[in-house]
Design a protein around this motif. Structure first.
Motif, PDB file in Angstrom:
ATOM      1  N   ALA A 162       0.830  -1.217   0.000  1.00  0.00           N
ATOM      2  CA  ALA A 162       0.000   0.000   0.000  1.00  0.00           C
ATOM      3  C   ALA A 162       0.859   1.259   0.000  1.00  0.00           C
ATOM      4  O   ALA A 162       0.577   2.205  -0.735  1.00  0.00           O
ATOM      5  CB  ALA A 162      -0.920   0.002   1.204  1.00  0.00           C
ATOM      6  N   ARG A 171      -6.809   2.225   9.229  1.00  0.00           N
ATOM      7  CA  ARG A 171      -7.872   1.238   9.313  1.00  0.00           C
ATOM      8  C   ARG A 171      -7.394  -0.105   8.820  1.00  0.00           C
ATOM      9  O   ARG A 171      -7.742  -1.133   9.370  1.00  0.00           O
ATOM     10  CB  ARG A 171      -9.074   1.703   8.508  1.00  0.00           C
ATOM     11  CG  ARG A 171      -9.697   2.890   9.149  1.00  0.00           C
ATOM     12  CD  ARG A 171     -10.921   3.299   8.413  1.00  0.00           C
ATOM     13  NE  ARG A 171     -11.619   4.328   9.159  1.00  0.00           N
ATOM     14  CZ  ARG A 171     -12.768   4.838   8.774  1.00  0.00           C
ATOM     15  NH1 ARG A 171     -13.321   4.428   7.661  1.00  0.00           N
ATOM     16  NH2 ARG A 171     -13.346   5.770   9.480  1.00  0.00           N
ATOM     17  N   ARG A 181      -7.361  -3.499  11.055  1.00  0.00           N
ATOM     18  CA  ARG A 181      -8.142  -4.678  10.715  1.00  0.00           C
ATOM     19  C   ARG A 181      -7.299  -5.851  10.252  1.00  0.00           C
ATOM     20  O   ARG A 181      -7.694  -6.983  10.369  1.00  0.00           O
ATOM     21  CB  ARG A 181      -9.139  -4.329   9.604  1.00  0.00           C
ATOM     22  CG  ARG A 181     -10.172  -3.351  10.032  1.00  0.00           C
ATOM     23  CD  ARG A 181     -11.245  -4.040  10.823  1.00  0.00           C
ATOM     24  NE  ARG A 181     -12.064  -3.045  11.493  1.00  0.00           N
ATOM     25  CZ  ARG A 181     -13.145  -3.348  12.198  1.00  0.00           C
ATOM     26  NH1 ARG A 181     -13.523  -4.604  12.302  1.00  0.00           N
ATOM     27  NH2 ARG A 181     -13.822  -2.404  12.785  1.00  0.00           N
ATOM     28  N   PHE A 182      -6.178  -5.570   9.631  1.00  0.00           N
ATOM     29  CA  PHE A 182      -5.464  -6.650   8.962  1.00  0.00           C
ATOM     30  C   PHE A 182      -4.099  -6.957   9.565  1.00  0.00           C
ATOM     31  O   PHE A 182      -3.495  -7.944   9.211  1.00  0.00           O
ATOM     32  CB  PHE A 182      -5.203  -6.304   7.500  1.00  0.00           C
ATOM     33  CG  PHE A 182      -6.424  -6.088   6.709  1.00  0.00           C
ATOM     34  CD1 PHE A 182      -7.177  -7.160   6.265  1.00  0.00           C
ATOM     35  CD2 PHE A 182      -6.840  -4.810   6.392  1.00  0.00           C
ATOM     36  CE1 PHE A 182      -8.313  -6.955   5.536  1.00  0.00           C
ATOM     37  CE2 PHE A 182      -7.981  -4.612   5.663  1.00  0.00           C
ATOM     38  CZ  PHE A 182      -8.717  -5.686   5.237  1.00  0.00           C
ATOM     39  N   ILE A 240      -5.118  -8.181   1.582  1.00  0.00           N
ATOM     40  CA  ILE A 240      -6.536  -7.858   1.461  1.00  0.00           C
ATOM     41  C   ILE A 240      -7.143  -8.661   0.330  1.00  0.00           C
ATOM     42  O   ILE A 240      -8.235  -9.207   0.450  1.00  0.00           O
ATOM     43  CB  ILE A 240      -6.741  -6.354   1.191  1.00  0.00           C
ATOM     44  CG1 ILE A 240      -5.890  -5.534   2.129  1.00  0.00           C
ATOM     45  CG2 ILE A 240      -8.193  -5.987   1.349  1.00  0.00           C
ATOM     46  CD1 ILE A 240      -6.039  -4.056   1.912  1.00  0.00           C
ATOM     47  N   ASP A 241      -6.392  -8.733  -0.773  1.00  0.00           N
ATOM     48  CA  ASP A 241      -6.917  -9.474  -1.913  1.00  0.00           C
ATOM     49  C   ASP A 241      -7.115 -10.947  -1.557  1.00  0.00           C
ATOM     50  O   ASP A 241      -8.071 -11.576  -1.977  1.00  0.00           O
ATOM     51  CB  ASP A 241      -5.963  -9.361  -3.108  1.00  0.00           C
ATOM     52  CG  ASP A 241      -5.962  -7.956  -3.665  1.00  0.00           C
ATOM     53  OD1 ASP A 241      -6.927  -7.230  -3.375  1.00  0.00           O
ATOM     54  OD2 ASP A 241      -5.013  -7.588  -4.369  1.00  0.00           O
ATOM     55  N   TYR A 276      -7.986 -12.156   1.116  1.00  0.00           N
ATOM     56  CA  TYR A 276      -9.072 -12.383   2.045  1.00  0.00           C
ATOM     57  C   TYR A 276     -10.361 -12.799   1.343  1.00  0.00           C
ATOM     58  O   TYR A 276     -11.192 -13.456   1.929  1.00  0.00           O
ATOM     59  CB  TYR A 276      -9.331 -11.112   2.865  1.00  0.00           C
ATOM     60  CG  TYR A 276     -10.480 -11.314   3.810  1.00  0.00           C
ATOM     61  CD1 TYR A 276     -10.307 -12.084   4.952  1.00  0.00           C
ATOM     62  CD2 TYR A 276     -11.745 -10.812   3.527  1.00  0.00           C
ATOM     63  CE1 TYR A 276     -11.357 -12.327   5.795  1.00  0.00           C
ATOM     64  CE2 TYR A 276     -12.797 -11.054   4.369  1.00  0.00           C
ATOM     65  CZ  TYR A 276     -12.601 -11.815   5.503  1.00  0.00           C
ATOM     66  OH  TYR A 276     -13.653 -12.051   6.329  1.00  0.00           O
ATOM     67  N   ARG A 277     -10.478 -12.417   0.071  1.00  0.00           N
ATOM     68  CA  ARG A 277     -11.768 -12.509  -0.588  1.00  0.00           C
ATOM     69  C   ARG A 277     -12.279 -13.934  -0.791  1.00  0.00           C
ATOM     70  O   ARG A 277     -12.792 -14.264  -1.844  1.00  0.00           O
ATOM     71  CB  ARG A 277     -11.730 -11.769  -1.916  1.00  0.00           C
ATOM     72  CG  ARG A 277     -10.485 -12.035  -2.710  1.00  0.00           C
ATOM     73  CD  ARG A 277     -10.321 -11.137  -3.880  1.00  0.00           C
ATOM     74  NE  ARG A 277     -11.551 -10.874  -4.553  1.00  0.00           N
ATOM     75  CZ  ARG A 277     -11.762  -9.800  -5.288  1.00  0.00           C
ATOM     76  NH1 ARG A 277     -10.830  -8.905  -5.414  1.00  0.00           N
ATOM     77  NH2 ARG A 277     -12.896  -9.627  -5.876  1.00  0.00           N
ATOM     78  N   ARG A 331     -16.515 -15.074  -1.743  1.00  0.00           N
ATOM     79  CA  ARG A 331     -17.347 -13.985  -2.217  1.00  0.00           C
ATOM     80  C   ARG A 331     -17.365 -14.005  -3.742  1.00  0.00           C
ATOM     81  O   ARG A 331     -16.895 -14.964  -4.337  1.00  0.00           O
ATOM     82  CB  ARG A 331     -16.771 -12.676  -1.697  1.00  0.00           C
ATOM     83  CG  ARG A 331     -17.806 -11.644  -1.423  1.00  0.00           C
ATOM     84  CD  ARG A 331     -17.265 -10.562  -0.532  1.00  0.00           C
ATOM     85  NE  ARG A 331     -15.873 -10.279  -0.764  1.00  0.00           N
ATOM     86  CZ  ARG A 331     -15.418  -9.609  -1.801  1.00  0.00           C
ATOM     87  NH1 ARG A 331     -16.229  -9.169  -2.711  1.00  0.00           N
ATOM     88  NH2 ARG A 331     -14.136  -9.379  -1.933  1.00  0.00           N
ATOM     89  N   GLU A 332     -17.845 -12.988  -4.346  1.00  0.00           N
ATOM     90  CA  GLU A 332     -17.995 -12.829  -5.802  1.00  0.00           C
ATOM     91  C   GLU A 332     -19.389 -13.206  -6.211  1.00  0.00           C
ATOM     92  O   GLU A 332     -19.932 -14.194  -5.755  1.00  0.00           O
ATOM     93  CB  GLU A 332     -17.017 -13.654  -6.642  1.00  0.00           C
ATOM     94  CG  GLU A 332     -15.708 -12.950  -6.919  1.00  0.00           C
ATOM     95  CD  GLU A 332     -15.832 -11.547  -7.488  1.00  0.00           C
ATOM     96  OE1 GLU A 332     -16.464 -11.356  -8.548  1.00  0.00           O
ATOM     97  OE2 GLU A 332     -15.315 -10.626  -6.862  1.00  0.00           O
ATOM     98  N   TRP A 363     -10.674   0.949  -0.730  1.00  0.00           N
ATOM     99  CA  TRP A 363      -9.284   1.128  -1.188  1.00  0.00           C
ATOM    100  C   TRP A 363      -9.206   1.014  -2.711  1.00  0.00           C
ATOM    101  O   TRP A 363      -8.595   1.839  -3.393  1.00  0.00           O
ATOM    102  CB  TRP A 363      -8.383   0.097  -0.514  1.00  0.00           C
ATOM    103  CG  TRP A 363      -6.987   0.110  -1.014  1.00  0.00           C
ATOM    104  CD1 TRP A 363      -6.419  -0.746  -1.913  1.00  0.00           C
ATOM    105  CD2 TRP A 363      -5.957   1.066  -0.676  1.00  0.00           C
ATOM    106  NE1 TRP A 363      -5.121  -0.387  -2.148  1.00  0.00           N
ATOM    107  CE2 TRP A 363      -4.816   0.716  -1.397  1.00  0.00           C
ATOM    108  CE3 TRP A 363      -5.919   2.171   0.174  1.00  0.00           C
ATOM    109  CZ2 TRP A 363      -3.634   1.442  -1.305  1.00  0.00           C
ATOM    110  CZ3 TRP A 363      -4.734   2.886   0.262  1.00  0.00           C
ATOM    111  CH2 TRP A 363      -3.616   2.521  -0.464  1.00  0.00           C
ATOM    112  N   ARG A 381     -23.190 -13.797 -10.718  1.00  0.00           N
ATOM    113  CA  ARG A 381     -23.257 -13.099  -9.429  1.00  0.00           C
ATOM    114  C   ARG A 381     -24.016 -13.913  -8.405  1.00  0.00           C
ATOM    115  O   ARG A 381     -25.059 -14.479  -8.700  1.00  0.00           O
ATOM    116  CB  ARG A 381     -23.961 -11.738  -9.591  1.00  0.00           C
ATOM    117  CG  ARG A 381     -23.235 -10.718 -10.429  1.00  0.00           C
ATOM    118  CD  ARG A 381     -21.834 -10.524  -9.987  1.00  0.00           C
ATOM    119  NE  ARG A 381     -20.971 -11.133 -10.966  1.00  0.00           N
ATOM    120  CZ  ARG A 381     -19.704 -11.436 -10.764  1.00  0.00           C
ATOM    121  NH1 ARG A 381     -19.157 -11.193  -9.615  1.00  0.00           N
ATOM    122  NH2 ARG A 381     -18.994 -11.979 -11.692  1.00  0.00           N
TER     123      ARG A 381
END
Lengths: 220, 489
Positions: free
Chosen positions: A150, A199, A203-204, A212-213, A215-216, A219-220, B163, B304
């Motif tokens: 980051a 933040r 959190r991380f 962060i990536d 973590y996903r 989902r999707e 972000w 989705r």
């Protein structure tokens, strides 16, 4: 005198492109921040030279903002943040340094070809400034896509903004409104990014955006 | 009536900016969230009223060349402030529930309401700006406020979304600034140095004499920059995350307003290029990006599993259709584009009003866990059914009218381009109806809350407008849109 003014402007703008390349291959956090400070110093010199050549006093303000805020305040703040977060370790680039540098050279060539052709009618000082500014912008973009961290993405973004300011000052007589707003936007952006860093840390426990990536899941 | 408005001490043009600016400060200071929510509705309502006065009395722009009104931006301002108003009233009931379940604290809400009004200020400023630099500043401000609101839940996913949105949005906005500088460079030799060379009205008057090469390069940057904010594929990556992870009123505002503001900026520069006979035609670029967005998003709709992401992709699809319409140009396609944009804003925000409450009563955003809504919550369920039917383009709702106009006019001019357009629309249609049948019908899934008070008024108002527009468009509106469509060229 005229010829000298032109050469000095080119030298300073070219210096920024050079420092942008130096940013590309920095693999230590502190090194990255130091080179970014250098980038900002060269920018302020370039803006100051434009202020002198164009006899535009408002550009001195821009130059001062660049040197105070970008060469001193932001690097120092980021440095403290890096220390506090404990991320001053080696940062890897995606795809290695060699290919990244080659891509960078390609981008500079591209911006030269595009801008020198497009701005053929403009006066030479503005034309070459624009071409070099576009190179700085594209190199900043390249840096943002080749880094996961980051903090280095932020540095990439700020070097990109430096390129924008170089372009804006090269455009003779561009209203002050815009320059102040750019400086202001960098400030705002910095605050926002700072908040996010906090933040993210909260959190991380990491500022690596790859984390962060990762973590996903689900989902999707 | 006209005399009365003209006699007001502050002209409506400035009130559109002053009301949200004051409200943003006040709301940031009001500690009680219920009062804050009401004040937010009142401020948004007043802004909408101020926008309505523009229809009857058009104030002159300020003498400095910073603000101006014409037929084009009035459409955007009225539509934007209307959706802002209805969303604020939906938001009042939405956040009440978020406070109850503890997802947000009153402190968050002060921030949220302040940002909501700041966003409203930024969007009105962007739409009314006569100066392309000012317009850029306003759109950047709008981006920053929405970034902060998207991240407000502070979960992993919300932070990732914010972000991503921030980084992609900033890069987009940076490219747009470079484009803006190039436009200034092109204007400087003709108009002269300084402020005047950034005033849009002066730019468009002198555009014929600008260097076409510089304008071409500038448009590429502006298209990439503002196109990122419009959410055109392949620059759309921020959009689904930002819609899915932020509070639902913000999803409604993003789809209903912010995408339109970015589109407005693109249209302004398109008009600038159109005024220069030697510059490249911006149409084909917009048509290409529009078609890519449409077809890409249409296929993505099938994959989705999250209800808010589903409708976010649907927004990409519709922005693609709108970009296609304006890219085609000509009175008929531009008319269809304007109508489609209006209908999409109304319908999509209505859908998000329904979806926001659905996710609250069901406690999930997973499509698979939401079933049989028409049985368990008839109003929300049928509201969603009508909304999705509208967004999928079923007659007699408003979007059918605009899509029909666009398809027929494209078939008449470029049949080959109409084929991918229809193809994308049909694919998206199938995906939406397939998802809808599971959500709306069948055996209801359990609800986590029984006491939830449902606010249906904003939803019904939007759907009623979309339904009415599908049956009959008022004459003055048609005349207005036709006029704007001619302006757009």
């Amino acid at each position: 005198m005229d010829r000298f003014a032109l050469d000095a402007a080119h030298m300073l703008a070219g210096g920024m492109v050079l420092v942008s390349f130096m940013l590309l291959y920095q693999n230590r956090m502190f090194g990255l921040l130091n080179v970014y400070a250098l980038h900002a110093v060269v920018l302020s010199l370039s803006v100051a030279w434009q202020a002198h050549v164009q006899d535009a006093p408002h550009l001195w303000v821009t130059a001062t903002i660049a040197v105070v805020l970008k060469a001193i305040v932001i690097p120092v703040a980021l440095r403290r943040m890096v220390i506090r977060l404990g991320v001053h370790r080696t940062i890897e680039t995606v795809g290695g340094i060699g290919p990244t540098m080659l891509m960078g050279i390609g981008l500079v060539a591209l911006s030269m070809v595009v801008m020198l052709h497009a701005a053929a009618d403009a006066d030479p000082i503005a034309r070459e400034d624009l071409a070099l500014a576009l190179s700085v912008i594209l190199l900043g973009l390249l840096m943002m896509v080749t880094r996961h961290n980051a903090v280095s993405q932020i540095v990439g973004f700020m070097s990109l903004e430096n390129g924008l300011i170089l372009a804006a000052t090269g455009a003779r007589g561009m209203p002050l409104v815009v320059e102040i707003s750019i400086a202001f936007s960098v400030l705002v952006a910095f605050i926002v990014i700072g908040v996010f860093l906090f933040r993210i840390r909260e959190r991380f426990d990491s500022v690596d955006t790859q984390a962060i990536d990762d973590y996903r899941g689900g989902r999707e | 009536m006209m005399d009365l408005i003209a006699a007001l001490p502050v002209v409506p043009l400035q009130t559109l900016l002053v009301i949200p600016a004051i409200a943003a400060v006040v709301l940031a200071l009001v500690p009680a969230y219920r009062i804050g929510a009401r004040l937010n509705v009142i401020a948004s309502g007043l802004t909408f009223l101020a926008a309505l006065t523009l229809l009857v009395h058009r104030p002159p722009g300020d003498s400095g060349g910073y603000l101006f009104v014409d037929d084009l931006n009035i459409v955007f301002v009225v539509l934007g402030t209307f959706v802002g108003f209805t969303t604020s009233s939906f938001s009042a009931s939405y956040i009440g529930h978020e406070i109850e379940i503890g997802r947000l604290t009153p402190l968050h809400l002060r921030f949220y309401h302040g940002m909501y009004q700041a966003l409203s200020f930024a969007m009105n400023l962007g739409l009314l700006a006569d100066n392309i630099g000012l317009m850029w500043v306003a759109i950047e401000l709008a981006t920053l406020t929405t970034v902060l609101m998207v991240g407000i839940y502070r979960t992993h996913d919300a932070l990732e979304a914010a972000w991503k949105y921030f980084i992609l949005g900033s890069v987009g906005i940076a490219l747009a600034l470079f484009g803006t500088i190039l436009v200034y460079m092109a204007a400087r030799p003709v108009i002269g140095e300084g402020h005047d060379a950034m005033v849009w009205t002066a730019l468009v008057a002198h555009a014929h004499a600008f260097s076409p090469e510089l304008l071409n390069v500038a448009f590429v940057f502006l298209m990439l920059g503002y196109g990122t904010k419009v959410g055109l594929a392949p620059l759309h990556a921020w959009l689904p995350d930002a819609h899915a992870e932020g509070p639902t009123p913000i999803s409604a505002v993003l789809s209903g307003l912010l995408l339109n503001v970015a589109l407005y900026a693109l249209l302004r520069f398109k008009m600038l290029l159109a005024a220069n006979p030697l510059a490249v035609a911006p149409g084909p670029l917009m048509v290409t990006l529009g078609l890519i967005s449409l077809i890409f998003a249409a296929f993505m709709l099938y994959l989705r599993r999250d209800i808010k992401r589903l409708f976010a992709y649907s927004s990409i699809e519709h922005m693609g259709i709108i970009a296609f319409a304006f890219g085609m140009g000509g009175p008929l396609a531009n008319f269809a584009g304007l109508l489609h944009m209006t209908m999409h804003s109304l319908t999509k925000s209505a859908i998000f009003f329904a979806v926001g409450q659905i996710t609250q009563v069901k406690g999930t955003q997973r499509i698979a866990d939401i079933r049989g809504l028409t049985e368990s919550h008839p109003v929300l369920g049928w509201g969603l059914v009508v909304g999705v039917a509208a967004i999928a383009g079923l007659p007699p709702l408003g979007i059918f009218t605009s899509e029909f106009l666009l398809v027929t006019s494209t078939f008449a001019r470029q049949p080959l381009l109409a084929l991918p357009l229809v193809f994308g629309m049909v694919i998206a249609f199938g995906a939406l109806l397939m998802r809808l049948s599971g959500i709306a019908f069948g055996k209801p899934s359990p609800s986590i809350t029984q006491t939830h008070r449902i606010s249906v008024l904003p939803l019904l108002v939007h759907l009623a407008l979309v339904f009415a527009a599908g049956l009959w468009l008022p004459g003055p509106l048609v005349a207005w849109f036709q006029n704007v469509a001619r302006m757009l060229g």
